[in-house]
Design a protein around this motif. Structure first.
Motif, PDB file in Angstrom:
ATOM      1  N   PHE A 233      17.149 -28.776  25.870  1.00 23.26           N
ATOM      2  CA  PHE A 233      17.821 -30.060  25.662  1.00 23.26           C
ATOM      3  C   PHE A 233      17.110 -30.842  24.556  1.00 23.26           C
ATOM      4  CE2 PHE A 233      18.589 -34.557  27.256  1.00 23.26           C
ATOM      5  CZ  PHE A 233      19.872 -34.623  26.724  1.00 23.26           C
ATOM      6  N   LYS A 234      15.775 -30.840  24.597  1.00 23.48           N
ATOM      7  CA  LYS A 234      14.994 -31.506  23.543  1.00 23.48           C
ATOM      8  C   LYS A 234      15.215 -30.841  22.174  1.00 23.48           C
ATOM      9  CE  LYS A 234      10.669 -30.453  23.446  1.00 23.48           C
ATOM     10  NZ  LYS A 234      10.600 -29.695  22.163  1.00 23.48           N
ATOM     11  N   ASP A 235      15.246 -29.502  22.168  1.00 27.09           N
ATOM     12  CA  ASP A 235      15.383 -28.784  20.900  1.00 27.09           C
ATOM     13  C   ASP A 235      16.794 -28.862  20.331  1.00 27.09           C
ATOM     14  OD1 ASP A 235      12.754 -28.085  21.164  1.00 27.09           O
ATOM     15  OD2 ASP A 235      13.159 -26.071  21.946  1.00 27.09           O
ATOM     16  N   TYR A 236      17.797 -28.747  21.200  1.00 27.00           N
ATOM     17  CA  TYR A 236      19.182 -28.696  20.738  1.00 27.00           C
ATOM     18  C   TYR A 236      19.791 -30.086  20.556  1.00 27.00           C
ATOM     19  CZ  TYR A 236      19.413 -23.640  21.720  1.00 27.00           C
ATOM     20  OH  TYR A 236      19.213 -22.281  21.712  1.00 27.00           O
ATOM     21  N   LYS A 237      19.387 -31.041  21.400  1.00 33.15           N
ATOM     22  CA  LYS A 237      19.976 -32.383  21.357  1.00 33.15           C
ATOM     23  C   LYS A 237      18.860 -33.436  21.341  1.00 33.15           C
ATOM     24  CE  LYS A 237      24.243 -31.124  23.799  1.00 33.15           C
ATOM     25  NZ  LYS A 237      25.171 -31.470  22.711  1.00 33.15           N
ATOM     26  N   PRO A 238      18.091 -33.498  20.259  1.00 30.11           N
ATOM     27  CA  PRO A 238      16.936 -34.403  20.247  1.00 30.11           C
ATOM     28  C   PRO A 238      17.293 -35.879  20.307  1.00 30.11           C
ATOM     29  CG  PRO A 238      17.283 -33.438  18.076  1.00 30.11           C
ATOM     30  CD  PRO A 238      18.191 -32.718  19.023  1.00 30.11           C
ATOM     31  N   LEU A 239      18.426 -36.283  19.706  1.00 25.99           N
ATOM     32  CA  LEU A 239      18.761 -37.707  19.729  1.00 25.99           C
ATOM     33  C   LEU A 239      19.045 -38.204  21.145  1.00 25.99           C
ATOM     34  CD1 LEU A 239      19.099 -40.304  18.210  1.00 25.99           C
ATOM     35  CD2 LEU A 239      21.467 -39.656  17.686  1.00 25.99           C
ATOM     36  N   PRO A 240      19.902 -37.543  21.937  1.00 22.78           N
ATOM     37  CA  PRO A 240      20.067 -37.988  23.327  1.00 22.78           C
ATOM     38  C   PRO A 240      18.763 -37.916  24.125  1.00 22.78           C
ATOM     39  CG  PRO A 240      21.862 -36.534  22.703  1.00 22.78           C
ATOM     40  CD  PRO A 240      20.869 -36.468  21.597  1.00 22.78           C
ATOM     41  N   PHE A 241      17.988 -36.844  23.924  1.00 24.33           N
ATOM     42  CA  PHE A 241      16.743 -36.686  24.680  1.00 24.33           C
ATOM     43  C   PHE A 241      15.781 -37.840  24.398  1.00 24.33           C
ATOM     44  CE2 PHE A 241      12.338 -35.266  25.007  1.00 24.33           C
ATOM     45  CZ  PHE A 241      12.303 -34.692  26.267  1.00 24.33           C
ATOM     46  N   PHE A 242      15.526 -38.108  23.120  1.00 20.86           N
ATOM     47  CA  PHE A 242      14.574 -39.153  22.776  1.00 20.86           C
ATOM     48  C   PHE A 242      15.159 -40.557  22.999  1.00 20.86           C
ATOM     49  CE2 PHE A 242      12.573 -35.596  20.584  1.00 20.86           C
ATOM     50  CZ  PHE A 242      11.246 -35.796  20.923  1.00 20.86           C
ATOM     51  N   SER A 243      16.482 -40.686  22.986  1.00 18.09           N
ATOM     52  CA  SER A 243      17.086 -41.973  23.310  1.00 18.09           C
ATOM     53  C   SER A 243      16.848 -42.328  24.777  1.00 18.09           C
ATOM     54  CB  SER A 243      18.590 -41.945  23.018  1.00 18.09           C
ATOM     55  OG  SER A 243      18.839 -41.796  21.639  1.00 18.09           O
ATOM     56  N   ILE A 244      17.003 -41.325  25.651  1.00 22.05           N
ATOM     57  CA  ILE A 244      16.732 -41.559  27.076  1.00 22.05           C
ATOM     58  C   ILE A 244      15.261 -41.927  27.279  1.00 22.05           C
ATOM     59  CG2 ILE A 244      16.625 -40.437  29.331  1.00 22.05           C
ATOM     60  CD1 ILE A 244      19.062 -38.754  28.455  1.00 22.05           C
ATOM     61  N   LEU A 245      14.374 -41.180  26.602  1.00 19.73           N
ATOM     62  CA  LEU A 245      12.945 -41.465  26.720  1.00 19.73           C
ATOM     63  C   LEU A 245      12.621 -42.860  26.184  1.00 19.73           C
ATOM     64  CD1 LEU A 245      10.201 -40.363  27.535  1.00 19.73           C
ATOM     65  CD2 LEU A 245       9.997 -39.328  25.267  1.00 19.73           C
ATOM     66  N   ALA A 246      13.239 -43.228  25.050  1.00 19.72           N
ATOM     67  CA  ALA A 246      13.008 -44.558  24.479  1.00 19.72           C
ATOM     68  C   ALA A 246      13.500 -45.647  25.420  1.00 19.72           C
ATOM     69  CB  ALA A 246      13.705 -44.670  23.126  1.00 19.72           C
ATOM     70  N   LEU A 247      14.648 -45.423  26.055  1.00 21.13           N
ATOM     71  CA  LEU A 247      15.172 -46.408  26.999  1.00 21.13           C
ATOM     72  C   LEU A 247      14.217 -46.607  28.172  1.00 21.13           C
ATOM     73  CD1 LEU A 247      17.481 -48.252  27.910  1.00 21.13           C
ATOM     74  CD2 LEU A 247      18.540 -46.259  29.004  1.00 21.13           C
ATOM     75  N   ILE A 248      13.662 -45.502  28.676  1.00 15.93           N
ATOM     76  CA  ILE A 248      12.707 -45.605  29.792  1.00 15.93           C
ATOM     77  C   ILE A 248      11.489 -46.417  29.375  1.00 15.93           C
ATOM     78  CG2 ILE A 248      11.136 -44.280  31.259  1.00 15.93           C
ATOM     79  CD1 ILE A 248      13.238 -42.009  31.203  1.00 15.93           C
ATOM     80  N   ALA A 286       8.746 -47.270  22.317  1.00 17.28           N
ATOM     81  CA  ALA A 286      10.172 -46.969  22.478  1.00 17.28           C
ATOM     82  C   ALA A 286      10.871 -46.899  21.121  1.00 17.28           C
ATOM     83  CB  ALA A 286      10.833 -48.030  23.363  1.00 17.28           C
ATOM     84  N   ALA A 287      10.561 -47.852  20.238  1.00 12.89           N
ATOM     85  CA  ALA A 287      11.165 -47.845  18.903  1.00 12.89           C
ATOM     86  C   ALA A 287      10.736 -46.617  18.118  1.00 12.89           C
ATOM     87  CB  ALA A 287      10.780 -49.112  18.153  1.00 12.89           C
ATOM     88  N   LEU A 288       9.460 -46.248  18.224  1.00 17.55           N
ATOM     89  CA  LEU A 288       8.958 -45.065  17.527  1.00 17.55           C
ATOM     90  C   LEU A 288       9.611 -43.790  18.059  1.00 17.55           C
ATOM     91  CD1 LEU A 288       6.943 -43.925  15.480  1.00 17.55           C
ATOM     92  CD2 LEU A 288       5.234 -43.847  17.320  1.00 17.55           C
ATOM     93  N   THR A 289       9.783 -43.718  19.371  1.00 19.29           N
ATOM     94  CA  THR A 289      10.425 -42.555  19.987  1.00 19.29           C
ATOM     95  C   THR A 289      11.866 -42.419  19.519  1.00 19.29           C
ATOM     96  OG1 THR A 289       9.014 -42.771  21.948  1.00 19.29           O
ATOM     97  CG2 THR A 289      11.034 -41.495  22.197  1.00 19.29           C
ATOM     98  N   LEU A 290      12.580 -43.551  19.436  1.00 18.61           N
ATOM     99  CA  LEU A 290      13.960 -43.513  18.963  1.00 18.61           C
ATOM    100  C   LEU A 290      14.023 -43.037  17.509  1.00 18.61           C
ATOM    101  CD1 LEU A 290      16.904 -44.086  19.721  1.00 18.61           C
ATOM    102  CD2 LEU A 290      16.564 -46.425  18.909  1.00 18.61           C
ATOM    103  N   CYS A 291      13.084 -43.484  16.686  1.00 18.30           N
ATOM    104  CA  CYS A 291      13.041 -43.023  15.280  1.00 18.30           C
ATOM    105  C   CYS A 291      12.807 -41.518  15.211  1.00 18.30           C
ATOM    106  CB  CYS A 291      11.939 -43.766  14.530  1.00 18.30           C
ATOM    107  SG  CYS A 291      12.308 -45.496  14.206  1.00 18.30           S
ATOM    108  N   CYS A 292      11.927 -41.008  16.074  1.00 18.79           N
ATOM    109  CA  CYS A 292      11.695 -39.559  16.120  1.00 18.79           C
ATOM    110  C   CYS A 292      12.984 -38.820  16.464  1.00 18.79           C
ATOM    111  CB  CYS A 292      10.621 -39.236  17.162  1.00 18.79           C
ATOM    112  SG  CYS A 292       8.962 -39.727  16.692  1.00 18.79           S
ATOM    113  N   GLY A 293      13.752 -39.384  17.393  1.00 16.86           N
ATOM    114  CA  GLY A 293      15.022 -38.765  17.761  1.00 16.86           C
ATOM    115  C   GLY A 293      15.980 -38.675  16.583  1.00 16.86           C
TER     116      GLY A 293
END
Length: 324
Positions: A233-248, A286-293
């Motif tokens: 999920f992280k490898d194939y869909k990084p934006l949703p994965f890191f968006s969820i992590l950023a939200l948390i 959270a902002a940095l994580t979203l940028c990574c996504g």
């Protein structure tokens, strides 16, 4: 396309792939059954360090036997995809739990050109629930199926089945990453993520015969499967994965920071400065994580374009073979 009559068909264009580890009790019957169901098909048994003579028995019954020294089903499947070239593949376990007579129906969607990956579904007709005696396996299958539906948007009837069929293009563009029993999950997610045409064919399941033991560790291998799901999920869909992590992370920052903000509004003071710093740190993270996504999502889209071009190249090769 109308259903083709497969009753008189010969199967020289099919490779039957049987990964095996200590299946001496069942391997002879599995090979003989597939010889009857798919006359002319080449049957490959990959012996994964068996100590009970599985390879010798398979050789005596006419299978092409090869040794794979790296332990684990994923390692075996990876080597199979590298070694074997065929228009169509059937992959099945050597434990005699899957009916060979169902193989033509699994191959039918491939032959008719309506699917690239076919899943032998044990669950829809209830035979797996009736036959399976291993506690936790049914629950684990349902959990993995629901996770894939939630994360990837496709509903499999059966994710963990070891009975599958696929065509050459699917096989030759499949990156096998997992070393062990996670391979079924990886195949299922790869097929969904790369938008392959998927067909699900109900099959009758039977439990292992007496004396034959499952190599699957329900808890240990189950944890590996869950890690594989979230890793892909992280490898194939990084934006949703890191968006969820950023939200948390952002929610944690808010929970920590809101009392500080409320106190500042009431008194004009920030007496709990460390708490305020922690809140700002979580929001910044959270902002940095979203940028990574966003960055990784751009990278994955580029890789997907390259992969699509590779698939087109393999398709061209396949069309040239058929036209030759």
């Amino acid at each position: 396309m109308a259903d083709q009559d497969l009753s008189n068909r010969t199967w020289e264009d099919v490779a039957v792939l049987i990964p095996c580890y200590n299946e001496a009790i069942t391997i002879a019957k599995v090979i003989d059954d597939f010889k009857r169901s798919l006359p002319g098909a080449t049957i490959y048994v990959y012996d994964n360090n068996s100590s009970d003579g599985t390879g010798d028995i398979a050789r005596e019954h006419g299978a092409v036997v090869r040794l794979e020294p790296r332990q684990g089903k994923g390692n075996v499947v990876r080597q199979m995809m590298r070694d074997i070239d065929a228009p169509y593949y059937i992959m099945v376990d050597g434990d005699d739990t899957y009916p060979a007579e169902a193989a033509p129906e699994l191959l039918r969607p491939l032959i008719e050109g309506v699917a690239d990956h076919v899943v032998g579904d044990r669950l829809s007709n209830g035979t797996y629930g009736a036959e399976n005696k291993r506690a936790g396996h049914g629950f684990g299958n349902d959990l993995v199926r629901d996770l894939i539906k939630w994360l990837y948007g496709f509903e499999y009837n059966d994710v963990m089945t070891g009975y599958r069929a696929y065509n050459r293009v699917f096989a030759k563009t499949l990156p096998v990453l997992s070393p062990g029993f996670e391979i079924e999950t990886e195949l299922s997610i790869h097929a969904v993520d790369k938008r392959w045409r998927i067909a699900q064919v109900p099959i009758v399941y039977r439990d292992r015969p007496e004396g034959s033991e499952s190599k699957l560790d329900t808890v240990g291998d189950g944890m590996k499967v869950l890690r594989m799901i979230f890793s892909l999920f992280k490898d194939y869909k990084p934006l949703p994965f890191f968006s969820i992590l950023a939200l948390i992370l952002f929610v944690i920052g808010l929970c920590v920071g809101i009392p500080v903000i409320a106190e500042f509004q009431a008194t004009g003071l920030v007496p709990r400065l460390p708490t305020a710093i922690v809140a700002v740190a979580f929001c910044g993270l959270a902002a940095l994580t979203l940028c990574c996504g966003f960055i990784l999502d751009t990278s994955v889209k580029g890789q997907r374009r390259e992969w699509e071009l590779e698939v087109m190249r393999v398709y061209d090769e396949e069309n040239q073979r058929r036209g030759a």
